[in-house]
Design a protein around this motif. Structure first.
Motif, PDB file in Angstrom:
ATOM      1  N   GLY A   1       7.564   1.367   2.642  1.00 46.54           N
ATOM      2  CA  GLY A   1       8.503   2.056   3.516  1.00 46.54           C
ATOM      3  C   GLY A   1       8.214   1.864   4.991  1.00 46.54           C
ATOM      4  N   GLY A   2       7.172   1.087   5.320  1.00 42.53           N
ATOM      5  CA  GLY A   2       6.795   0.917   6.727  1.00 42.53           C
ATOM      6  C   GLY A   2       6.628  -0.542   7.114  1.00 42.53           C
ATOM      7  N   LEU A   3       5.672  -0.794   7.997  1.00 40.74           N
ATOM      8  CA  LEU A   3       5.488  -2.125   8.586  1.00 40.74           C
ATOM      9  C   LEU A   3       4.586  -3.014   7.729  1.00 40.74           C
TER      10      LEU A   3
ATOM     11  N   LEU B   1       0.830  -1.210   0.000  1.00 36.77           N
ATOM     12  CA  LEU B   1       0.000   0.000   0.000  1.00 36.77           C
ATOM     13  C   LEU B   1       0.859   1.254   0.000  1.00 36.77           C
ATOM     14  N   GLU B   2       0.468   2.216  -0.837  1.00 37.18           N
ATOM     15  CA  GLU B   2       1.193   3.486  -0.899  1.00 37.18           C
ATOM     16  C   GLU B   2       0.336   4.571  -0.260  1.00 37.18           C
ATOM     17  N   GLU B   3       0.944   5.716   0.022  1.00 33.51           N
ATOM     18  CA  GLU B   3       0.227   6.795   0.732  1.00 33.51           C
ATOM     19  C   GLU B   3      -1.091   7.150   0.053  1.00 33.51           C
ATOM     20  N   ALA B   4      -1.074   7.199  -1.288  1.00 32.64           N
ATOM     21  CA  ALA B   4      -2.262   7.635  -2.019  1.00 32.64           C
ATOM     22  C   ALA B   4      -3.439   6.670  -1.867  1.00 32.64           C
ATOM     23  N   ASP B   5      -3.184   5.447  -1.400  1.00 29.76           N
ATOM     24  CA  ASP B   5      -4.263   4.478  -1.226  1.00 29.76           C
ATOM     25  C   ASP B   5      -5.097   4.749   0.021  1.00 29.76           C
ATOM     26  N   PHE B   6      -4.540   5.529   0.976  1.00 29.24           N
ATOM     27  CA  PHE B   6      -5.198   5.685   2.274  1.00 29.24           C
ATOM     28  C   PHE B   6      -6.287   6.754   2.204  1.00 29.24           C
TER      29      PHE B   6
ATOM     30  N   VAL C   1      -8.396   2.371  -0.216  1.00 31.03           N
ATOM     31  CA  VAL C   1      -9.233   2.042  -1.371  1.00 31.03           C
ATOM     32  C   VAL C   1      -8.312   1.756  -2.561  1.00 31.03           C
ATOM     33  N   LEU C   2      -8.579   0.665  -3.248  1.00 32.50           N
ATOM     34  CA  LEU C   2      -7.756   0.251  -4.392  1.00 32.50           C
ATOM     35  C   LEU C   2      -8.581   0.237  -5.673  1.00 32.50           C
ATOM     36  N   HIS C   3      -7.929   0.683  -6.779  1.00 31.19           N
ATOM     37  CA  HIS C   3      -8.608   0.703  -8.082  1.00 31.19           C
ATOM     38  C   HIS C   3      -7.815  -0.026  -9.174  1.00 31.19           C
ATOM     39  N   ASP C   4      -6.549  -0.228  -8.970  1.00 33.07           N
ATOM     40  CA  ASP C   4      -5.640  -0.531 -10.084  1.00 33.07           C
ATOM     41  C   ASP C   4      -5.377  -2.027 -10.226  1.00 33.07           C
ATOM     42  N   ARG C   5      -4.208  -2.396 -10.718  1.00 32.12           N
ATOM     43  CA  ARG C   5      -3.870  -3.815 -10.966  1.00 32.12           C
ATOM     44  C   ARG C   5      -4.031  -4.657  -9.701  1.00 32.12           C
ATOM     45  N   ARG C   6      -3.924  -4.024  -8.520  1.00 32.28           N
ATOM     46  CA  ARG C   6      -4.085  -4.805  -7.291  1.00 32.28           C
ATOM     47  C   ARG C   6      -5.540  -5.232  -7.128  1.00 32.28           C
ATOM     48  N   LEU C   7      -6.475  -4.351  -7.526  1.00 29.50           N
ATOM     49  CA  LEU C   7      -7.890  -4.719  -7.508  1.00 29.50           C
ATOM     50  C   LEU C   7      -8.134  -5.883  -8.471  1.00 29.50           C
ATOM     51  N   ALA C   8      -7.578  -5.775  -9.683  1.00 27.66           N
ATOM     52  CA  ALA C   8      -7.740  -6.854 -10.663  1.00 27.66           C
ATOM     53  C   ALA C   8      -7.174  -8.161 -10.106  1.00 27.66           C
ATOM     54  N   HIS C   9      -6.036  -8.066  -9.431  1.00 31.77           N
ATOM     55  CA  HIS C   9      -5.406  -9.260  -8.865  1.00 31.77           C
ATOM     56  C   HIS C   9      -6.289  -9.873  -7.773  1.00 31.77           C
ATOM     57  N   LEU C  10      -6.886  -9.020  -6.941  1.00 31.52           N
ATOM     58  CA  LEU C  10      -7.796  -9.524  -5.895  1.00 31.52           C
ATOM     59  C   LEU C  10      -8.936 -10.322  -6.517  1.00 31.52           C
ATOM     60  N   HIS C  11      -9.494  -9.782  -7.607  1.00 31.02           N
ATOM     61  CA  HIS C  11     -10.618 -10.466  -8.258  1.00 31.02           C
ATOM     62  C   HIS C  11     -10.159 -11.730  -8.986  1.00 31.02           C
TER      63      HIS C  11
END
Lengths: 235, 235
Positions: free
Chosen positions: B45-47, B6-11, B18-28
């Motif tokens: 960059g974090g935990l 997850l990147e900052e812009a996802d929060f 909230v996810l919209h991109d290739r990660r959403l496609a991967h989840l589905h």
């Protein structure tokens, strides 16, 4: 292509070959070859040596060749691999040939998608083509043996115990297991699972055949990377 | 994707993404995810931690997330790599991130084709995308640093000696050199050459900066395979 690998059909006489295919294209496009150039050559299943380009055109290359050196030694290894997804499979064939694996056994696993077994990359000529690319990379001339065992249970129960007998039997598997040993001086039988890993039932099956889990750390590696990392650590 | 990174812009708030991109496609498509599913997540960059799918549609996924575990340790390594050909470069970025290399320095070499420096795969966003794929594979959340040094001589003379100081300095290079050491317990600075290898002048330059040649056997490995094999042997 660090080695020009020659097959029987390339020979027009004992010391002379003619090339027409991708190897000719490679001579022109990558080597920018010219008449008189000397190249490392190998005879598939035989010795390595030297070739001299005697004639060269857009349509064909004719080389005189001689063979005098043995290929590099293979690893003392039988590699058992859960069938990777098709794109990965092609690269795995190359990598296995490059690294000097003499025998690769592809098996099924619970986490191998059934569709993977339908891939054209499992056709004998497709396997051969990828293995040759791997040998050319490594400057080796001896094809690995590739065996396809579509059913894990009868393989693990009936044939794997004899294959693993007298060898160090290992399963690469993430988890609380001993670290993969380093620089072993015995033959090894090594099994590597699919993406997502073996299921516990399969670990049991492999264990009964004499293969015990070892790990490479907490990072999860792609199959091709895991194969390379485990072999670099073992040998 | 063994980790949802997850990147900052996802929060959209402290504990919600909230996810919209290739990660959403991967989840589905790959996870066949459903509301209530729990997934491993990491904050770039974090935990690392856990996410729960709260809402899911074709357009977006909303997850509640919490973070409580440190990412896996990086290797004590600076990797200096002659720029590989573009197709290989993409995979090398992934492999380097997967293996836990903290710092990658791409350099020029006599045998690097000039055109390789024009590849779009060297754009920052392209590098970032490949590194993220490699981190997701390994379940790591910390990007490697990538430095581009287009001129080898000033880098090797002016900056490499300080980088290599206090480390075991090595150059992976085929030839009559000592074998690559195993299981070292010191930080390492490792340079790996292009296809075709470093030229003698470059080996001299690297040697003056404190990097000495070691070999991995007579087989010639592709760059990606050489990186994996050398790191698996060293650490």
């Amino acid at each position: 292509m660090n080695l020009l690998l020659l097959e029987e059909a390339d020979f027009i006489s004992a010391g002379r070959v003619v090339l027409h295919d991708r190897r000719l294209a490679h001579l022109h496009e990558v080597h920018r070859a010219a008449v008189g150039d000397r190249l490392r050559v190998g005879r598939l299943g035989g010795l390595l040596g030297e070739g001299v380009i005697e004639r060269l055109s857009a349509e064909q290359a004719e080389l005189s060749v001689s063979f005098d050196q043995p290929p590099p030694a293979k690893l003392p290894l039988t590699l058992v691999l859960a069938l990777p997804r098709p794109k990965m499979l092609r690269r795995v064939f190359q990598t296995v040939a490059t690294l000097g694996v003499p025998k690769l056994i592809l098996v099924n696993s619970y986490r191998v998608e059934k569709s993977f077994w339908q891939t054209p990359f499992l056709q004998p000529e497709a396997i051969h083509a990828q293995l040759v690319l791997g040998l050319e990379q490594a400057r080796d001339s001896v094809l690995p043996q590739v065996v396809i065992e579509k059913r894990l249970k009868p393989f693990a129960e009936d044939r794997l115990p004899a294959l693993a007998s007298g060898t160090l039997g290992l399963v690469g598997h993430p988890g609380p297991y001993p670290a993969c040993p380093r620089a072993v001086d015995t033959p090894v039988t090594l099994a590597i699972g699919p993406e997502g890993g073996w299921i516990p039932y399969e670990i049991d099956l492999l264990g009964k055949a004499g293969l015990n889990p070892v790990q490479m750390g907490e990072r999860i590696l792609r199959v091709e990377t895991a194969v390379t990392a485990l072999l670099a650590r073992l040998f």
